[in-house]
Design a protein around this motif. Structure first.
Motif, PDB file in Angstrom:
ATOM      1  N   LEU A 137     -14.905 -55.388  -1.730  1.00 28.43           N
ATOM      2  CA  LEU A 137     -13.726 -55.571  -0.883  1.00 28.43           C
ATOM      3  C   LEU A 137     -12.701 -56.500  -1.521  1.00 28.43           C
ATOM      4  O   LEU A 137     -11.612 -56.685  -0.967  1.00 28.43           O
ATOM      5  CB  LEU A 137     -14.151 -56.154   0.474  1.00 28.43           C
ATOM      6  CG  LEU A 137     -15.082 -55.259   1.314  1.00 28.43           C
ATOM      7  CD1 LEU A 137     -15.504 -56.000   2.572  1.00 28.43           C
ATOM      8  CD2 LEU A 137     -14.382 -53.963   1.661  1.00 28.43           C
ATOM      9  N   GLY A 138     -13.029 -57.070  -2.691  1.00 26.10           N
ATOM     10  CA  GLY A 138     -12.055 -57.909  -3.376  1.00 26.10           C
ATOM     11  C   GLY A 138     -12.366 -59.387  -3.298  1.00 26.10           C
ATOM     12  O   GLY A 138     -11.472 -60.239  -3.352  1.00 26.10           O
ATOM     13  N   ARG A 139     -13.649 -59.701  -3.187  1.00 20.56           N
ATOM     14  CA  ARG A 139     -14.034 -61.111  -3.226  1.00 20.56           C
ATOM     15  C   ARG A 139     -14.374 -61.466  -4.671  1.00 20.56           C
ATOM     16  O   ARG A 139     -14.360 -60.634  -5.566  1.00 20.56           O
ATOM     17  CB  ARG A 139     -15.225 -61.370  -2.318  1.00 20.56           C
ATOM     18  CG  ARG A 139     -14.962 -61.008  -0.851  1.00 20.56           C
ATOM     19  CD  ARG A 139     -16.140 -61.396   0.028  1.00 20.56           C
ATOM     20  NE  ARG A 139     -15.922 -61.047   1.425  1.00 20.56           N
ATOM     21  CZ  ARG A 139     -16.244 -59.904   1.980  1.00 20.56           C
ATOM     22  NH1 ARG A 139     -16.844 -58.964   1.238  1.00 20.56           N
ATOM     23  NH2 ARG A 139     -15.992 -59.665   3.240  1.00 20.56           N
ATOM     24  N   GLY A 140     -14.723 -62.680  -4.922  1.00 21.07           N
ATOM     25  CA  GLY A 140     -15.134 -63.089  -6.264  1.00 21.07           C
ATOM     26  C   GLY A 140     -14.023 -62.902  -7.281  1.00 21.07           C
ATOM     27  O   GLY A 140     -12.838 -63.162  -7.013  1.00 21.07           O
ATOM     28  N   VAL A 141     -14.412 -62.454  -8.501  1.00 18.70           N
ATOM     29  CA  VAL A 141     -13.450 -62.324  -9.600  1.00 18.70           C
ATOM     30  C   VAL A 141     -12.368 -61.295  -9.246  1.00 18.70           C
ATOM     31  O   VAL A 141     -11.192 -61.489  -9.559  1.00 18.70           O
ATOM     32  CB  VAL A 141     -14.176 -61.911 -10.900  1.00 18.70           C
ATOM     33  CG1 VAL A 141     -13.177 -61.656 -12.013  1.00 18.70           C
ATOM     34  CG2 VAL A 141     -15.173 -62.992 -11.318  1.00 18.70           C
ATOM     35  N   LEU A 142     -12.743 -60.202  -8.575  1.00 18.47           N
ATOM     36  CA  LEU A 142     -11.747 -59.191  -8.210  1.00 18.47           C
ATOM     37  C   LEU A 142     -10.697 -59.773  -7.281  1.00 18.47           C
ATOM     38  O   LEU A 142      -9.538 -59.366  -7.298  1.00 18.47           O
ATOM     39  CB  LEU A 142     -12.418 -57.983  -7.548  1.00 18.47           C
ATOM     40  CG  LEU A 142     -13.459 -57.223  -8.379  1.00 18.47           C
ATOM     41  CD1 LEU A 142     -13.936 -55.986  -7.628  1.00 18.47           C
ATOM     42  CD2 LEU A 142     -12.871 -56.812  -9.731  1.00 18.47           C
ATOM     43  N   GLY A 143     -11.124 -60.736  -6.453  1.00 24.76           N
ATOM     44  CA  GLY A 143     -10.185 -61.356  -5.523  1.00 24.76           C
ATOM     45  C   GLY A 143      -9.220 -62.307  -6.197  1.00 24.76           C
ATOM     46  O   GLY A 143      -8.194 -62.658  -5.610  1.00 24.76           O
ATOM     47  N   GLU A 144      -9.531 -62.744  -7.445  1.00 26.18           N
ATOM     48  CA  GLU A 144      -8.631 -63.646  -8.167  1.00 26.18           C
ATOM     49  C   GLU A 144      -7.260 -63.018  -8.327  1.00 26.18           C
ATOM     50  O   GLU A 144      -6.243 -63.677  -8.152  1.00 26.18           O
ATOM     51  CB  GLU A 144      -9.194 -63.953  -9.555  1.00 26.18           C
ATOM     52  CG  GLU A 144      -9.923 -65.238  -9.825  1.00 26.18           C
ATOM     53  CD  GLU A 144      -9.363 -66.472  -9.200  1.00 26.18           C
ATOM     54  OE1 GLU A 144      -8.416 -67.067  -9.749  1.00 26.18           O
ATOM     55  OE2 GLU A 144      -9.867 -66.866  -8.140  1.00 26.18           O
ATOM     56  N   ILE A 145      -7.250 -61.739  -8.683  1.00 21.38           N
ATOM     57  CA  ILE A 145      -5.956 -61.087  -8.933  1.00 21.38           C
ATOM     58  C   ILE A 145      -5.245 -60.802  -7.616  1.00 21.38           C
ATOM     59  O   ILE A 145      -4.030 -60.702  -7.568  1.00 21.38           O
ATOM     60  CB  ILE A 145      -6.164 -59.791  -9.745  1.00 21.38           C
ATOM     61  CG1 ILE A 145      -6.981 -60.093 -11.004  1.00 21.38           C
ATOM     62  CG2 ILE A 145      -4.831 -59.170 -10.141  1.00 21.38           C
ATOM     63  CD1 ILE A 145      -7.319 -58.876 -11.819  1.00 21.38           C
ATOM     64  N   ILE A 146      -6.012 -60.678  -6.512  1.00 20.56           N
ATOM     65  CA  ILE A 146      -5.380 -60.507  -5.198  1.00 20.56           C
ATOM     66  C   ILE A 146      -4.685 -61.800  -4.811  1.00 20.56           C
ATOM     67  O   ILE A 146      -3.541 -61.799  -4.342  1.00 20.56           O
ATOM     68  CB  ILE A 146      -6.422 -60.115  -4.134  1.00 20.56           C
ATOM     69  CG1 ILE A 146      -7.052 -58.761  -4.479  1.00 20.56           C
ATOM     70  CG2 ILE A 146      -5.779 -60.060  -2.743  1.00 20.56           C
ATOM     71  CD1 ILE A 146      -8.178 -58.356  -3.553  1.00 20.56           C
ATOM     72  N   ARG A 147      -5.392 -62.914  -5.001  1.00 22.22           N
ATOM     73  CA  ARG A 147      -4.817 -64.207  -4.656  1.00 22.22           C
ATOM     74  C   ARG A 147      -3.681 -64.590  -5.589  1.00 22.22           C
ATOM     75  O   ARG A 147      -2.699 -65.207  -5.167  1.00 22.22           O
ATOM     76  CB  ARG A 147      -5.913 -65.287  -4.697  1.00 22.22           C
ATOM     77  CG  ARG A 147      -6.937 -65.171  -3.577  1.00 22.22           C
ATOM     78  CD  ARG A 147      -7.948 -66.291  -3.615  1.00 22.22           C
ATOM     79  NE  ARG A 147      -8.883 -66.139  -4.722  1.00 22.22           N
ATOM     80  CZ  ARG A 147      -9.995 -65.417  -4.679  1.00 22.22           C
ATOM     81  NH1 ARG A 147     -10.307 -64.763  -3.552  1.00 22.22           N
ATOM     82  NH2 ARG A 147     -10.794 -65.334  -5.714  1.00 22.22           N
ATOM     83  N   SER A 148      -3.809 -64.236  -6.854  1.00 19.44           N
ATOM     84  CA  SER A 148      -2.781 -64.557  -7.845  1.00 19.44           C
ATOM     85  C   SER A 148      -2.519 -63.298  -8.662  1.00 19.44           C
ATOM     86  O   SER A 148      -3.213 -63.042  -9.660  1.00 19.44           O
ATOM     87  CB  SER A 148      -3.248 -65.703  -8.759  1.00 19.44           C
ATOM     88  OG  SER A 148      -2.273 -65.985  -9.753  1.00 19.44           O
ATOM     89  N   PRO A 149      -1.536 -62.482  -8.263  1.00 17.99           N
ATOM     90  CA  PRO A 149      -1.311 -61.185  -8.901  1.00 17.99           C
ATOM     91  C   PRO A 149      -0.738 -61.314 -10.305  1.00 17.99           C
ATOM     92  O   PRO A 149       0.436 -61.042 -10.548  1.00 17.99           O
ATOM     93  CB  PRO A 149      -0.345 -60.491  -7.931  1.00 17.99           C
ATOM     94  CG  PRO A 149       0.353 -61.584  -7.210  1.00 17.99           C
ATOM     95  CD  PRO A 149      -0.602 -62.718  -7.117  1.00 17.99           C
ATOM     96  N   GLU A 150      -1.599 -61.750 -11.239  1.00 15.21           N
ATOM     97  CA  GLU A 150      -1.249 -61.857 -12.655  1.00 15.21           C
ATOM     98  C   GLU A 150      -2.394 -61.270 -13.483  1.00 15.21           C
ATOM     99  O   GLU A 150      -3.554 -61.234 -13.027  1.00 15.21           O
ATOM    100  CB  GLU A 150      -1.046 -63.318 -13.052  1.00 15.21           C
ATOM    101  CG  GLU A 150       0.101 -64.034 -12.316  1.00 15.21           C
ATOM    102  CD  GLU A 150       1.465 -63.468 -12.679  1.00 15.21           C
ATOM    103  OE1 GLU A 150       1.586 -62.890 -13.790  1.00 15.21           O
ATOM    104  OE2 GLU A 150       2.393 -63.586 -11.857  1.00 15.21           O
TER     105      GLU A 150
END
Length: 577
Positions: free
Chosen positions: A89-102
């Motif tokens: 669902l976008g937690r962990g490392v995958l969620g990094e880019i969600i939180r900071s779209p870079e």
């Protein structure tokens, strides 16, 4: 979002010429696709191709941009997916880019501080590259790549290439979404257009039906039009009309492949579905099963679906329309079919009621005409035959009381004269009832004799013209109809016209045209005398499938025109042949 040209210029420092050319080709290919699912699949394949990654995934964000709503992968087979279970669902490392779209590049994704580790059955992954996909400056999703095939880390050139690919993907996704919206709008517009066209076609059919049915007054023809047009309206395999008659509904007309033997079949009103529809005045759409199948079987009808609609006129149901098996997109009927048939049934019920009323009025007129004819023959017999017989009786009684042979002889001579005169009178009466010439010599000879007799009775001249017979005969019923129409026309001239000249013309071809014209007093056709017998003439013509038109004005004479269908049936044969 910076322009794509600018992104390519920046990426040029890290990308070789071949990869730039490949990126441009990929961009063109993506923008040429209009199906969103095809675009997403092509983006993942292009990302793997450009970077040499074994695994690629595209995570699409939810509306709140807080988690992944959808996760699409390539490089992971179906069994592995099943072993992994629920997609991320976008937690962990995958969620990094969600939180900071870079963009994010990692040598060992498992060593990242936000890594939660991999679930059981997940492929081993070390190297990682993630790039956001932004549409109009807003994060839409993320591209994830893992495990280069050569075991190396993802490079700056890989990151630049995937960044450019993400921009291409954003343009392609937006293009596909716009096209999809337009396509959806176009499809909706097409559906609305089709519905409108269907409504217009239905309106045209309803107008056509109303005109056709409304212009008819013969009940049999009205019923035939109703079942044929109603069947076409709802595209049914068959349609029948049942009319209420006592405690039953009677099949009055049939259209379709049910067979004419169904006509006249009776269905009890009590305890049957058609009877229920008749009494409730509510339509029913049913799939044939159980009770419906049993009732249809009793009538010899095999059907999978039936629609029953009441015929209601002035709040009274006079019958039921029953449609069987929709041919197109059937066999069940839909609500639109029911709406159309209900509207049609309203016009049909009015037409049936009108035709029944006209038929009842015709029957009343026919009975009245028959009674008038009986009274006329009664007067003829009373005024002529009965009085002559009475005179003979008195003459014979007087002769019997006399002893003078000469008086007796004179009485007998007078009796013979009276008998001869009465034989002539009775012959005339018989000729009026059914002329022998019509059966023995044919229509032309019968009309000639009729014209001579009526000319003598009315004191006028008759000009007779017959064309097209040439010694031939018509169907006996047609001959009788033509003769009676001519006879009634001449009778009216004798009684009412005061004419000096009459012309009777008969033309025989594909149609039989009889025209009787006189130069008499004429009359007001809007207020004819009851003794003219015009209703009987029209009814006689209609029974033969034809019509009668009468034109007249006071002081200007009268013309009777009768038109009947027919043709020569056989040549006239001499007696004994």
């Amino acid at each position: 979002m910076p322009g794509l040209g600018y992104v390519l210029l920046v990426a040029y420092e890290d990308l070789n010429h071949a990869r730039l050319v490949r990126l441009i080709e990929v961009g063109r290919a993506l923008l040429s696709r209009l199906d969103l699912e095809e675009v997403l699949e092509a983006v993942l394949e292009a990302a793997r191709d450009l970077t040499g990654a074994r695994f690629a995934a595209l995570g699409i964000l939810d509306e709140q941009k807080e988690k992944l709503e959808r996760f699409i992968t390539v490089g992971v087979d179906r069994k592995v997916h099943e072993d992994i279970g629920e997609l991320p669902l976008g937690r962990g490392v995958l969620g990094e880019i969600i939180r900071s779209p870079e963009p994010l590049r990692l040598t060992d994704v498992g060593a990242h501080q936000r890594s939660f580790g991999f679930p059981r059955g997940h492929p081993v992954m070390h190297t990682f590259l993630g790039v956001p996909v932004k549409i109009r400056g807003e994060a839409w999703g993320n591209l994830y790549l893992a495990e280069k095939k050569d075991g190396d880390d993802f490079s700056a050139a890989d990151e630049a290439a995937v960044t450019v690919l993400a921009d291409w993907a954003a343009l392609a996704v937006e293009n596909a979404r716009l096209y999809g919206g337009l396509a959806a709008h176009r499809d909706e517009l097409q559906r609305r257009t089709e519905r409108l066209e269907h409504s217009l076609r239905a309106l045209a059919v309803m107008t056509d039906i109303s005109q056709a049915v409304g212009g008819e007054t013969q009940l049999e023809r009205v019923l035939e039009l109703i079942v044929k047009r109603g069947r076409a309206l709802v595209e049914a395999r068959a349609l029948v009309i049942l009319l209420a008659e006592g405690d039953d509904l009677v099949v009055a007309a049939v259209a379709g492949d049910l067979g004419t033997q169904l006509a006249g079949a009776r269905v009890p009103i009590e305890g049957t579905l058609p009877g229920q529809v008749l009494r409730s005045r509510e339509a029913e759409r049913l799939v044939a099963s159980g009770r419906v199948t049993a009732e249809l079987s009793d009538l010899g009808i095999g059907a999978e679906a039936v629609m029953l609609v009441p015929l209601t006129f002035r709040s009274t149901a006079s019958g039921v329309l029953a449609a069987f098996d929709r041919v197109k997109d059937g066999p069940e009927f839909n609500s639109e079919d029911e709406r159309l048939l209900r509207s049609f049934a309203a016009s049909a019920a009015t037409a049936v009621a009108t035709a029944q009323s006209v038929e009842a009025e015709r029957l009343r007129h026919s009975i009245e005409a028959s009674e008038q004819e009986r009274r006329r023959w009664a007067r003829e017999l009373h005024d002529q035959t009965l009085q002559t017989l009475g005179g003979l009786r008195m003459l014979h009684q007087a002769a019997l009381r006399s002893d003078d042979p000469e008086a007796l002889r004179r009485a007998l001579e007078e009796s013979v004269e009276l008998i001869d005169e009465e034989i002539e009178n009775v012959s005339v009466l018989i000729a009026e009832l059914r002329p022998a010439a019509l059966d023995e010599l044919g229509l032309e000879a019968a009309l000639s004799t009729l014209a001579e007799r009526k000319a003598a009775a009315g004191g006028f001249e008759v000009e007779l013209e017959v064309n097209g017979l040439d010694g031939g005969r018509l169907d006996p019923e047609l001959e009788s109809a033509v003769y009676r129409l001519a006879q009634e026309s001449l009778n009216n001239i004798v009684k009412h016209a005061g004419a000096s000249h009459v012309k009777l013309t008969l033309d025989v071809g594909d149609r039989i045209e009889l025209v009787v014209t006189d130069d008499g007093d004429g009359f007001d056709t809007d207020n004819p005398s009851r003794g003219f017998g015009l209703t009987g003439m029209r009814e006689r013509a209609e029974l033969a499938g034809g019509s009668v038109e009468i034109t007249s004005r006071p002081g200007e004479g009268t013309t009777v025109r009768a038109s009947l269908p027919g043709a020569l049936a056989a040549p006239l044969q001499s007696p004994g042949m």
